[in-house]
Motif scaffolding. Structure first.
Motif, PDB file in Angstrom:
ATOM      1  N   TYR A 217       2.376   1.838   5.708  1.00  0.00           N
ATOM      2  CA  TYR A 217       2.417   1.772   4.245  1.00  0.00           C
ATOM      3  C   TYR A 217       3.816   1.350   3.768  1.00  0.00           C
ATOM      4  CZ  TYR A 217      -1.940   4.389   4.585  1.00  0.00           C
ATOM      5  OH  TYR A 217      -3.222   4.790   4.898  1.00  0.00           O
TER       6      TYR A 217
ATOM      7  N   THR B 158      -3.619   5.759  -0.721  1.00  0.00           N
ATOM      8  CA  THR B 158      -4.468   6.541   0.182  1.00  0.00           C
ATOM      9  C   THR B 158      -4.087   8.010   0.061  1.00  0.00           C
ATOM     10  OG1 THR B 158      -4.728   4.714   1.743  1.00  0.00           O
ATOM     11  CG2 THR B 158      -5.100   6.938   2.590  1.00  0.00           C
TER      12      THR B 158
ATOM     13  N   ASP C  95       0.832  -1.199   0.000  1.00  0.00           N
ATOM     14  CA  ASP C  95       0.000   0.000   0.000  1.00  0.00           C
ATOM     15  C   ASP C  95       0.867   1.251   0.000  1.00  0.00           C
ATOM     16  OD1 ASP C  95      -2.579  -1.399   0.323  1.00  0.00           O
ATOM     17  OD2 ASP C  95      -1.705  -1.993   2.242  1.00  0.00           O
TER      18      ASP C  95
ATOM     19  N   LYS D 296      -9.274   6.179  -0.272  1.00  0.00           N
ATOM     20  CA  LYS D 296      -8.389   5.071  -0.615  1.00  0.00           C
ATOM     21  C   LYS D 296      -8.907   4.388  -1.866  1.00  0.00           C
ATOM     22  CE  LYS D 296      -6.692   0.611   1.134  1.00  0.00           C
ATOM     23  NZ  LYS D 296      -6.637  -0.306   2.307  1.00  0.00           N
TER      24      LYS D 296
ATOM     25  N   SER E 103      -2.751  -0.379  -3.175  1.00  0.00           N
ATOM     26  CA  SER E 103      -3.673   0.741  -2.970  1.00  0.00           C
ATOM     27  C   SER E 103      -2.900   2.038  -2.826  1.00  0.00           C
ATOM     28  CB  SER E 103      -4.530   0.510  -1.718  1.00  0.00           C
ATOM     29  OG  SER E 103      -3.729   0.657  -0.550  1.00  0.00           O
TER      30      SER E 103
ATOM     31  N   SER F  41      -8.127   0.947  -4.325  1.00  0.00           N
ATOM     32  CA  SER F  41      -7.428  -0.336  -4.396  1.00  0.00           C
ATOM     33  C   SER F  41      -7.259  -0.756  -5.849  1.00  0.00           C
ATOM     34  CB  SER F  41      -8.195  -1.411  -3.620  1.00  0.00           C
ATOM     35  OG  SER F  41      -8.251  -1.080  -2.240  1.00  0.00           O
TER      36      SER F  41
END
Length: 360
Positions: free
Chosen positions: A226, A319, A188, A324, A317, A326
């Motif tokens: 992250y 953010t 992420d 957010k 993903s 994906s």
């Protein structure tokens, strides 16, 4: 393993002189055989590796250590399926290194000398046995876990303490072992509010100073759980530019692959260029343009970052503020591009573009 500061014994050094010439030399640091070094106790191995990272005849106080005035390159020499070793697109790195030094008002290093020096340095290290061996098991996951030789050419300024330019820089080249940069699994990313590069700055140069903000932003992202951070542009704070140390791509639902257009705030990545070429060979429409962050929340189905270390690494993903989005991970296009890129680099697939440069 990723990056390790375990320099191979043979390094290269050149310095520019007032006569307008580069004085070159290959240096051989203290070492044992690779087999003997593998048998050392961890503390002894660390001491030996640490000793190869010191050059006592170079100035501590200079324009690089005091002000970050310097630039570098990163590329790999990879073990080939049929034997030997080859560098990936080193001529492109040589040209970019030349341009980076010129952009910092240093005497630029000749690309042909860059290529010759790297080739000889790798050859000498391989001759001593400091090199990974090709493993067929790497093919099972498209070389995600494969080893290679990481090559780091960089500049180092002459002694100086006032804010100034480097007129007689050194060019150093070292080699280290390296494996995959990002860990497999969920990946992420967080959009940072820090600014990586400003217009009329050094964002297009592979400059040392560019990576300070990147390191801070990535650290802050990782503290929040992250893997990566994403930078927006400095002027509008709405257009996607880069990751912490990598270019970025988005595969849209329409079937178009997009990546931020080059400018003075974005590094012209060599892996980026390679993926663009490979995608177009597959019949994919590739567009280089400004990418509003809002667009990817509704239109993107895949996202991956690119670089020498990253290859084509998918993001799960992104953010941004309180939103957010994906992505498919692994995505179909990103996976195919990674498989093709790595296959060429390791000699599993034919090199129809002459991207590989045999070194040993």
């Amino acid at each position: 393993m990723a990056f390790t500061l375990n320099c191979y014994p043979i390094s290269y050094r050149a310095q520019y002189s007032e006569s307008g010439k580069w004085t070159e030399e290959f240096l051989e640091k203290l070492h044992k055989t690779p087999e003997e070094e593998n048998q050392l106790l961890p503390a002894d191995a660390a001491d030996l590796a640490n000793s190869r990272n010191f050059y006592s005849d170079m100035p501590l106080v200079n324009y690089t250590t005091q002000y970050g005035l310097g630039c570098f390159e990163g590329l790999k020499a990879l073990p080939q399926k049929n034997g030997g070793y080859a560098m990936f697109r080193p001529n492109d790195n040589g040209r970019r290194f030349h341009d980076s030094m010129k952009g910092l008002y240093m005497p630029p290093f000749p690309p042909e000398t860059f290529l010759k020096a790297l080739t000889e340095m790798v050859r000498r290290n391989v001759e001593l046995g400091f090199c990974p061996v090709y493993k067929t098991e790497w093919e099972k996951n498209s070389f995600v876990s494969a080893d290679s030789i990481y090559l780091r050419p960089f500049t180092y300024a002459e002694g100086g303490i006032g804010v100034n330019l480097s007129r007689k820089p050194w060019v150093m080249m070292i080699a280290t072992p390296v494996s995959s940069y990002f860990a497999e699994g969920k990946s992420d990313a967080l959009v940072t509010d820090r600014i990586r590069a400003n217009p009329k700055g050094t964002g297009w140069i592979k400059a040392n100073s560019n990576y300070v903000i990147a390191a801070l932003a990535k650290h802050e992202a990782m503290e929040q759980g992250y893997m990566e951070c994403i930078f927006l542009d400095a002027e509008n704070h709405k257009y996607i530019e880069e990751g912490s140390s990598c270019n970025i791509f988005f595969y849209l639902k329409s079937g178009e692959l997009i990546t931020p257009e080059l400018g003075d705030t974005i590094l012209p990545g060599i892996t980026r260029l390679s993926l663009i070429e490979l995608a177009r060979d597959m019949g994919i429409k590739v567009t280089e343009r400004k990418i509003p962050i809002e667009e990817i929340f509704s239109e993107a189905k895949e996202c991956f970052v690119s670089g020498t270390a990253a290859g084509a690494t998918p993001l799960s993903s992104i953010t941004w503020k309180d939103k957010k989005v994906s992505f498919d991970n692994p995505g179909e296009l990103g996976s195919e591009l990674q498989k093709t890129l790595k296959g060429i680099q390791y000699g599993l697939l034919p090199d129809t573009k002459d991207w590989l440069w045999p070194v040993a």
